[in-house]
Each structure stands twice: as structure tokens, then as C-alpha cells.
Scaffold this motif. Structure first.
Motif, PDB file in Angstrom:
ATOM      1  N   THR A   1      -0.660   3.486   7.178  1.00 50.68           N
ATOM      2  CA  THR A   1      -1.117   3.338   8.556  1.00 50.68           C
ATOM      3  C   THR A   1      -2.515   2.725   8.610  1.00 50.68           C
ATOM      4  O   THR A   1      -2.787   1.821   9.410  1.00 50.68           O
ATOM      5  CB  THR A   1      -1.118   4.704   9.263  1.00 50.68           C
ATOM      6  OG1 THR A   1       0.205   5.253   9.216  1.00 50.68           O
ATOM      7  CG2 THR A   1      -1.552   4.562  10.708  1.00 50.68           C
ATOM      8  N   LEU A   2      -3.410   3.211   7.760  1.00 54.20           N
ATOM      9  CA  LEU A   2      -4.759   2.648   7.702  1.00 54.20           C
ATOM     10  C   LEU A   2      -4.728   1.189   7.261  1.00 54.20           C
ATOM     11  O   LEU A   2      -5.486   0.356   7.783  1.00 54.20           O
ATOM     12  CB  LEU A   2      -5.622   3.466   6.734  1.00 54.20           C
ATOM     13  CG  LEU A   2      -5.997   4.878   7.201  1.00 54.20           C
ATOM     14  CD1 LEU A   2      -6.713   5.633   6.088  1.00 54.20           C
ATOM     15  CD2 LEU A   2      -6.865   4.824   8.457  1.00 54.20           C
ATOM     16  N   ALA A   3      -3.844   0.871   6.326  1.00 54.30           N
ATOM     17  CA  ALA A   3      -3.738  -0.504   5.855  1.00 54.30           C
ATOM     18  C   ALA A   3      -3.269  -1.437   6.964  1.00 54.30           C
ATOM     19  O   ALA A   3      -3.751  -2.573   7.081  1.00 54.30           O
ATOM     20  CB  ALA A   3      -2.780  -0.575   4.663  1.00 54.30           C
ATOM     21  N   LEU A   4      -2.335  -0.975   7.790  1.00 51.22           N
ATOM     22  CA  LEU A   4      -1.877  -1.790   8.924  1.00 51.22           C
ATOM     23  C   LEU A   4      -3.031  -2.077   9.886  1.00 51.22           C
ATOM     24  O   LEU A   4      -3.201  -3.219  10.337  1.00 51.22           O
ATOM     25  CB  LEU A   4      -0.756  -1.066   9.670  1.00 51.22           C
ATOM     26  CG  LEU A   4       0.630  -1.056   9.024  1.00 51.22           C
ATOM     27  CD1 LEU A   4       1.584  -0.224   9.864  1.00 51.22           C
ATOM     28  CD2 LEU A   4       1.159  -2.474   8.865  1.00 51.22           C
ATOM     29  N   ALA A   5      -3.809  -1.050  10.199  1.00 50.46           N
ATOM     30  CA  ALA A   5      -4.936  -1.237  11.112  1.00 50.46           C
ATOM     31  C   ALA A   5      -5.960  -2.201  10.524  1.00 50.46           C
ATOM     32  O   ALA A   5      -6.480  -3.090  11.225  1.00 50.46           O
ATOM     33  CB  ALA A   5      -5.589   0.113  11.417  1.00 50.46           C
ATOM     34  N   ALA A   6      -6.246  -2.054   9.229  1.00 49.20           N
ATOM     35  CA  ALA A   6      -7.220  -2.927   8.582  1.00 49.20           C
ATOM     36  C   ALA A   6      -6.725  -4.363   8.529  1.00 49.20           C
ATOM     37  O   ALA A   6      -7.487  -5.314   8.754  1.00 49.20           O
ATOM     38  CB  ALA A   6      -7.510  -2.416   7.171  1.00 49.20           C
ATOM     39  N   ALA A   7      -5.433  -4.544   8.247  1.00 52.91           N
ATOM     40  CA  ALA A   7      -4.880  -5.896   8.164  1.00 52.91           C
ATOM     41  C   ALA A   7      -4.887  -6.576   9.534  1.00 52.91           C
ATOM     42  O   ALA A   7      -5.192  -7.778   9.629  1.00 52.91           O
ATOM     43  CB  ALA A   7      -3.461  -5.844   7.612  1.00 52.91           C
ATOM     44  N   ALA A   8      -4.567  -5.838  10.575  1.00 55.60           N
ATOM     45  CA  ALA A   8      -4.588  -6.411  11.920  1.00 55.60           C
ATOM     46  C   ALA A   8      -6.003  -6.815  12.311  1.00 55.60           C
ATOM     47  O   ALA A   8      -6.224  -7.894  12.888  1.00 55.60           O
ATOM     48  CB  ALA A   8      -4.020  -5.411  12.923  1.00 55.60           C
ATOM     49  N   ALA A   9      -6.987  -5.961  11.985  1.00 52.29           N
ATOM     50  CA  ALA A   9      -8.376  -6.286  12.300  1.00 52.29           C
ATOM     51  C   ALA A   9      -8.842  -7.496  11.494  1.00 52.29           C
ATOM     52  O   ALA A   9      -9.535  -8.381  12.024  1.00 52.29           O
ATOM     53  CB  ALA A   9      -9.264  -5.083  12.008  1.00 52.29           C
ATOM     54  N   ALA A  10      -8.472  -7.547  10.217  1.00 51.03           N
ATOM     55  CA  ALA A  10      -8.874  -8.674   9.377  1.00 51.03           C
ATOM     56  C   ALA A  10      -8.245  -9.975   9.858  1.00 51.03           C
ATOM     57  O   ALA A  10      -8.870 -11.039   9.810  1.00 51.03           O
ATOM     58  CB  ALA A  10      -8.484  -8.405   7.920  1.00 51.03           C
TER      59      ALA A  10
ATOM     60  N   ALA B   1       0.920   8.482   1.261  1.00 53.10           N
ATOM     61  CA  ALA B   1       1.409   7.111   1.437  1.00 53.10           C
ATOM     62  C   ALA B   1       1.488   6.742   2.913  1.00 53.10           C
ATOM     63  O   ALA B   1       1.146   5.612   3.304  1.00 53.10           O
ATOM     64  CB  ALA B   1       2.782   6.961   0.783  1.00 53.10           C
ATOM     65  N   THR B   2       1.931   7.675   3.754  1.00 51.86           N
ATOM     66  CA  THR B   2       2.007   7.409   5.191  1.00 51.86           C
ATOM     67  C   THR B   2       0.622   7.159   5.773  1.00 51.86           C
ATOM     68  O   THR B   2       0.422   6.217   6.565  1.00 51.86           O
ATOM     69  CB  THR B   2       2.674   8.590   5.912  1.00 51.86           C
ATOM     70  OG1 THR B   2       3.993   8.779   5.385  1.00 51.86           O
ATOM     71  CG2 THR B   2       2.762   8.334   7.404  1.00 51.86           C
ATOM     72  N   ALA B   3      -0.343   7.988   5.389  1.00 51.23           N
ATOM     73  CA  ALA B   3      -1.707   7.809   5.875  1.00 51.23           C
ATOM     74  C   ALA B   3      -2.291   6.490   5.393  1.00 51.23           C
ATOM     75  O   ALA B   3      -2.894   5.730   6.171  1.00 51.23           O
ATOM     76  CB  ALA B   3      -2.584   8.976   5.420  1.00 51.23           C
ATOM     77  N   ALA B   4      -2.110   6.196   4.117  1.00 55.09           N
ATOM     78  CA  ALA B   4      -2.653   4.952   3.556  1.00 55.09           C
ATOM     79  C   ALA B   4      -1.995   3.735   4.179  1.00 55.09           C
ATOM     80  O   ALA B   4      -2.669   2.736   4.485  1.00 55.09           O
ATOM     81  CB  ALA B   4      -2.468   4.943   2.043  1.00 55.09           C
TER      82      ALA B   4
ATOM     83  N   VAL C   1       0.830  -1.208   0.000  1.00 57.44           N
ATOM     84  CA  VAL C   1       0.000   0.000   0.000  1.00 57.44           C
ATOM     85  C   VAL C   1       0.866   1.261   0.000  1.00 57.44           C
ATOM     86  O   VAL C   1       0.653   2.178  -0.808  1.00 57.44           O
ATOM     87  CB  VAL C   1      -0.952  -0.006   1.214  1.00 57.44           C
ATOM     88  CG1 VAL C   1      -1.677   1.329   1.330  1.00 57.44           C
ATOM     89  CG2 VAL C   1      -1.957  -1.145   1.084  1.00 57.44           C
ATOM     90  N   TYR C   2       1.831   1.311   0.892  1.00 61.12           N
ATOM     91  CA  TYR C   2       2.654   2.519   1.015  1.00 61.12           C
ATOM     92  C   TYR C   2       3.355   2.861  -0.294  1.00 61.12           C
ATOM     93  O   TYR C   2       3.298   4.003  -0.769  1.00 61.12           O
ATOM     94  CB  TYR C   2       3.678   2.334   2.134  1.00 61.12           C
ATOM     95  CG  TYR C   2       4.590   3.530   2.322  1.00 61.12           C
ATOM     96  CD1 TYR C   2       4.207   4.589   3.129  1.00 61.12           C
ATOM     97  CD2 TYR C   2       5.822   3.598   1.682  1.00 61.12           C
ATOM     98  CE1 TYR C   2       5.037   5.698   3.300  1.00 61.12           C
ATOM     99  CE2 TYR C   2       6.649   4.695   1.832  1.00 61.12           C
ATOM    100  CZ  TYR C   2       6.250   5.740   2.642  1.00 61.12           C
ATOM    101  OH  TYR C   2       7.066   6.834   2.791  1.00 61.12           O
ATOM    102  N   LEU C   3       4.015   1.873  -0.901  1.00 64.11           N
ATOM    103  CA  LEU C   3       4.797   2.158  -2.092  1.00 64.11           C
ATOM    104  C   LEU C   3       3.911   2.418  -3.311  1.00 64.11           C
ATOM    105  O   LEU C   3       4.284   3.197  -4.186  1.00 64.11           O
ATOM    106  CB  LEU C   3       5.765   1.013  -2.363  1.00 64.11           C
ATOM    107  CG  LEU C   3       6.898   0.901  -1.330  1.00 64.11           C
ATOM    108  CD1 LEU C   3       7.740  -0.335  -1.570  1.00 64.11           C
ATOM    109  CD2 LEU C   3       7.777   2.141  -1.350  1.00 64.11           C
ATOM    110  N   SER C   4       2.746   1.801  -3.369  1.00 64.22           N
ATOM    111  CA  SER C   4       1.829   2.091  -4.471  1.00 64.22           C
ATOM    112  C   SER C   4       1.329   3.529  -4.411  1.00 64.22           C
ATOM    113  O   SER C   4       1.287   4.234  -5.419  1.00 64.22           O
ATOM    114  CB  SER C   4       0.630   1.138  -4.430  1.00 64.22           C
ATOM    115  OG  SER C   4       1.020  -0.186  -4.621  1.00 64.22           O
ATOM    116  N   VAL C   5       0.941   3.958  -3.223  1.00 63.86           N
ATOM    117  CA  VAL C   5       0.429   5.316  -3.058  1.00 63.86           C
ATOM    118  C   VAL C   5       1.547   6.345  -3.191  1.00 63.86           C
ATOM    119  O   VAL C   5       1.346   7.437  -3.740  1.00 63.86           O
ATOM    120  CB  VAL C   5      -0.290   5.445  -1.706  1.00 63.86           C
ATOM    121  CG1 VAL C   5      -0.730   6.883  -1.449  1.00 63.86           C
ATOM    122  CG2 VAL C   5      -1.493   4.511  -1.658  1.00 63.86           C
ATOM    123  N   LEU C   6       2.727   5.997  -2.712  1.00 58.62           N
ATOM    124  CA  LEU C   6       3.869   6.916  -2.781  1.00 58.62           C
ATOM    125  C   LEU C   6       4.157   7.330  -4.217  1.00 58.62           C
ATOM    126  O   LEU C   6       4.411   8.504  -4.497  1.00 58.62           O
ATOM    127  CB  LEU C   6       5.098   6.247  -2.165  1.00 58.62           C
ATOM    128  CG  LEU C   6       6.393   7.067  -2.152  1.00 58.62           C
ATOM    129  CD1 LEU C   6       6.252   8.277  -1.235  1.00 58.62           C
ATOM    130  CD2 LEU C   6       7.568   6.196  -1.713  1.00 58.62           C
TER     131      LEU C   6
END
Length: 239
Positions: A179-188, A174-177, A161-166
Motif C-alpha cells: 500500500t505504501l509503495a502504491l502511494a509512493a509510486a503515484a506521487a513519484a 506485505a499488505t502494508a508495504a 514490493v508485495y511479493l518480496s515482503v511476503l
């Protein structure tokens, strides 16, 4: 005769070395080269990717570029973390030879990709090779229906996610995306059944690989190389 018991904490490092010799060995080599690069900047100039690969026959730079980190401490820390987290999971599942093939082939693919796009440019870093290991981990998860270990999963998701958005929208987005991706992955990881999670991971990484390659980011070449290589029958992990 009295036998003094061995402290289990002393055996742990030896067990880690026996279990993950390539992952730890490459991480140590990269750390030593980075230290040399900081002490003597000429090391970076001698090893990084440059037009001398083509015009000067300095082929060793294709491999040397995997060991230097031109962007400094941040690049070194992020790449080394990925190497340890993802590399250990891949080495445990695939074995040493397949690990080495994926690492080198993906790193070389990234270097070749940039030589074609920017023949006059220079650069380096182990992230293209780490990307290939992420691709291998995704294929393993797809085949087995089991998600990777949580630390490796979180790193792979953040990387994609980070490198795609960057590439498209810059560091802040990229930093925001990421961070959100980490939270979503942990919840999933806590809530989702295994198969939907592995399917989602595969879709995310494949999409990221295509986006990055299309936007001229060599990490896409590394991801695609790892994905394609480990789909081949000869690269299947041992049963």
C-alpha cells in the motif's frame, strides 16, 4: 439512402481486440479455465504443476499450470489484473511474437524453478508469466527513459514490493508495504522527472527479482527471465 452512424461505444471493443489480441485472448482463456476449475476441481488436478511432469512424462502441465489458479479467487483476480494492465502495455510496445515469447518463457522458468526446489510439490498460476511481462516493461522504460502507463506502473511496483515482503515477513507486512509503495509510486509519477522514475523502477524490480529468487520464490525466476530476454538484441521492440 440514409446511413445510420455507428455508435462509437460499439466500435471500442473491436478496437481493443485488434490492438491487444494476445493479452485479451490469454486473459479470456485463463478465465474460462478458472471457471472450469471451479465447476470441476479435477481440472486443477489435471493441469497444475506436479511430480508427474518428471516422473510421468506429463509435460503439458508446464503450460497448463499457467492457466489454473490453485489459490482461488484472489490469485485469479490479481493475476488477471496484471495480465491486462501490464500485458497490454507490453503487447503494444513489443508486438505479439515477443509478448508470447516472454510470457511463455517466464512462466516455464517459474515452473522449472519450483520443480528443482520442490520436486514433490504442486502448484500453478499465471503470476510467473506476468512477472516476465513486468520485466519486459521495465527494460522498455529503461531504454526509452519513459515510465510505463500509470496503471501498469502501479501494478509492477505493488507486485515487486508485495511479493518480496511476503516471502520474508508475511501477509500483514506485505499488505502494508504494498500500500505504501502504491502511494509512493503515484506521487513519484506526478512529481519526478522521467529518468529518475524509470531508474528507480528498474532498481526496485531487479532487487525484488534477486530477493525472491534467493528466497525460493518462483516469481523471481519469472522477473529475471523477462528482464534478461528483453535485453537481448533480437527481443528489442520494433522501432
Amino acid at each position: 439512402m440514409t446511413v445510420t452512424p455507428v455508435d462509437p461505444s460499439r466500435r471500442a471493443p473491436a478496437r481493443l481486440v485488434r490492438a491487444y489480441p494476445l493479452t485479451l485472448g490469454v486473459a479470456l482463456l485463463g478465465t474460462l479455465v478458472f471457471a472450469a476449475q471451479l465447476a470441476q476441481p479435477a481440472v486443477l488436478g489435471a493441469l497444475q504443476r506436479s511430480p508427474d511432469i518428471v516422473h510421468g512424462g506429463q509435460w503439458w502441465r508446464l503450460f497448463g499450470a499457467l492457466l489454473v489458479q490453485p489459490s482461488g479467487w484472489g490469485q485469479f483476480a490479481y493475476n488477471t489484473l496484471g495480465l491486462l494492465l501490464v500485458g497490454a502495455a507490453v503487447e503494444r510496445a513489443y508486438g505479439r511474437l515477443r509478448w508470447l515469447v516472454v510470457f511463455l518463457a517466464s512462466g516455464l522458468a517459474g515452473s522449472a524453478f519450483m520443480l528443482v526446489l520442490e520436486p514433490a510439490g504442486s502448484g500453478g498460476g499465471s503470476s510467473d508469466a506476468v512477472a516476465g511481462l513486468i520485466g519486459a516493461l521495465v527494460v522498455l522504460a529503461w531504454r526509452t527513459g519513459r515510465p510505463p502507463p500509470l496503471p501498469a506502473l502501479l501494478y509492477a511496483v505493488h507486485f515487486a514490493v508485495y511479493l518480496s515482503v511476503l516471502a520474508a515477513w508475511g501477509v500483514l507486512a506485505a499488505t502494508a508495504a504494498g500500500t505504501l509503495a502504491l502511494a509512493a509510486a503515484a506521487a513519484a509519477h506526478r512529481a519526478s522527472p522521467r529518468r529518475p522514475l524509470t531508474v528507480g523502477l528498474a532498481g526496485l524490480v531487479l532487487t525484488a527479482a534477486v530477493v525472491m529468487a534467493a528466497t525460493g520464490d518462483a516469481h523471481g525466476a519469472g522477473l529475471l527471465t523477462g528482464l534478461v530476454l528483453t535485453v537481448l538484441p533480437l527481443m528489442r521492440p520494433p522501432a
